[in-house]
Scaffold this motif. Structure first.
Motif: not given
Lengths: 305, 226
Positions: A245-265
């Protein structure tokens, strides 16, 4: 060679990185008195090499890319000869030879002729011989070229150990990994010019245009489109079982990825923020293809009929 | 010793060539040993000291060991002088050996003076050898021109043919060559009646030649590292 201005810190390990033919050996030959400059001047610790060559050479040790020691002489005799050349007092010579042969792991072979040594052993002997007068600066020209993996690892370890002990190290290399591992500061040279000089990490960061997060899940299903919709994510590329993932800010994106994993099992198998490598920096800064770095000196020599 | 002295070309040029030349000019002729022995001893020093130099510099430059000397805190003159001493020892050693072999065949009334002549000759020829090999980076390049120059010199320096028997222009050339003074100094020591002034001129000329050869060698080596 054109004009070069180099500044390296005392007790640092500095490297000259560039493809073969870039002018690295010429520079080191000039700085060690083997070659003279056609114009301009070279100084070592304030001593002009053209005007005060003997004074300048008192402070340096040199490890050239090919052996400069006598194959006919034993390891011990070579070290003692170098000690005499550098004016090491008689009472110190033997002690110093013992210490150095121990340091490079060749004490048990001290009575063997150098001609019977492997390339790696010869290189370690050259390092020992170059240190006999306890120089302030150690120059190494392509210290691991032609060595096998184990030999190269030993020499790199030795270089780091010497630097840790306070010797200022200046090495040339066309191995990016070597420059990254052994140098606190790197100057990139191409076609006789310094392209840039900085610490390895700063060189890498200087080429970083975006941050990259690499993540892999326990499922192999393609979720790249979903990942793309996360905020701060600019692009997603699939690389094997991983998503980059090419991102603007990795520190902002990392929690979002963890949430994404949870939501999608999905279970996260691995997640890393990727930094650009020295290879990326080299290619970006020089505009050269990476393959030029793997052309060895032997291949560059003109055929002699 | 192993690095310089025991090389094949040294043994051929230093040991075999002088005795081969001596025998080819002596066998079948009535040779005055007082005339011939100084010639033999001089060319032993000439080829011996020179052979070392044809090997020392070019070989060290090819193998890379010369760079070890260049990066050491010593002047180019010190490097050149060190190499010259190696040739001096080999040349002197061979000449003394030939002298020892020849003593039973012919008396040597001024042995110490003869040895002085050998020492001066060996150093001069070593310096000359340095000069001949300085421009080259390998033995096969250095040997042929050096051998041609040396062979030519022994025929016009009074080794086998007395200077007075040579045409005037060759005599002039002979006095510009160091071997002439070496042979003359050794012949004087062999004769038993030494002309001190002439002997000192012979030694002085050799000192002069040595200094000139060393200075040019330093200059050539400095130019070739640019």
């Amino acid at each position: 060679m054109t004009t070069l201005t180099l500044r390296f810190k005392k007790a640092n390990s500095s490297g000259f990185l560039g493809p073969n033919g870039a002018g690295k050996t010429t520079t080191i030959n000039i700085l060690t008195g083997v070659t003279k400059t056609t114009s301009g001047a070279a100084s070592i610790l304030g001593y002009n090499l053209a005007k005060e060559p003997v004074k300048a050479k008192e402070h340096i040790g040199v490890v050239p890319d090919t052996s400069n020691l006598y194959d006919e002489m034993t390891a011990w005799a070579n070290i003692i000869f170098c000690a005499k050349l550098h004016g090491v007092p008689k009472e110190k010579r033997e002690k110093r030879a013992n210490e150095l042969l121990e340091l490079v792991g060749l004490y048990d072979r001290r009575n063997d002729r150098l001609g019977t040594f492997s390339r790696g052993m010869k290189k370690r002997m050259m390092i020992a011989a170059a240190l006999v007068h306890e120089p302030e600066i150690l120059f190494l020209d392509e210290p691991t070229t032609g060595l096998d993996v184990q030999g190269a690892r030993e020499v790199r370890g030795l270089i780091r150990e010497l630097n840790r002990r306070g010797t200022t190290v200046f090495l040339t290399t066309h191995y990016l990994e070597e420059a990254d591992l052994c140098c606190q500061r790197i100057a990139i040279i191409a076609k006789g010019k310094i392209i840039t000089q900085d610490t390895p990490e700063k060189l890498k960061l200087s080429t970083q245009v975006e941050q990259v997060i690499e993540v892999s899940f326990d499922h192999t299903k393609d979720v790249s489109d979903k990942l793309k919709r996360l905020s701060h994510v600019r692009d997603v590329v699939t690389a094997g079982d991983k998503f980059r993932l090419s991102v603007d800010d990795s520190s902002e994106t990392l929690p979002l990825i963890f949430d994404f994993a949870k939501e999608n099992n999905l279970k996260i198998v691995s997640i890393n923020t990727l930094k650009p490598t020295l290879e990326d920096a080299f290619v970006k800064l020089t505009g050269l293809r990476l393959e030029v770095m793997s052309i060895e000196k032997e291949q560059m020599k003109p055929n002699r009929g | 010793m192993k690095i310089y002295f025991l090389k094949g070309p040294n043994l051929i040029f230093g040991l075999l060539l002088p005795i081969s030349l001596f025998l080819s000019f002596s066998i079948g002729r009535s040779v005055d040993l007082a005339f011939a022995i100084p010639g033999l001893v001089a060319i032993a020093a000439f080829f011996g000291a020179g052979a070392i130099q044809a090997i020392a510099l070019p070989l060290e430059r090819r193998t890379g060991t010369f760079n070890l000397l260049l990066t050491a805190p010593i002047s180019m003159f010190a490097i050149v002088l060190g190499k010259a001493l190696a040739g001096f020892f080999f040349g002197a050693m061979l000449s003394v050996a030939y002298t020892a072999i020849m003593i039973p065949f012919s008396p040597l009334p001024n042995l110490p003076v003869f040895f002085v002549g050998i020492m001066f000759s060996s150093f001069t020829f070593s310096a000359f050898g340095m000069l001949l090999s300085a421009p080259f980076r390998d033995i096969p390049q250095a040997m042929p021109p050096a051998t041609v120059v040396r062979i030519a010199m022994i025929f016009i320096s009074g080794v086998f043919i007395p200077l007075v028997a040579m045409p005037t222009f060759l005599q002039v050339v002979a006095y510009a060559l160091p071997l002439t003074y070496s042979v003359d100094s050794l012949r004087q020591a062999m004769s038993g009646s030494i002309n001190t002034q002439m002997f000192l001129i012979d030694l002085g000329a050799q000192v002069f030649f040595s200094l000139v050869f060393l200075a040019i060698t330093v200059w050539v080596l400095k130019k070739t590292i640019e």
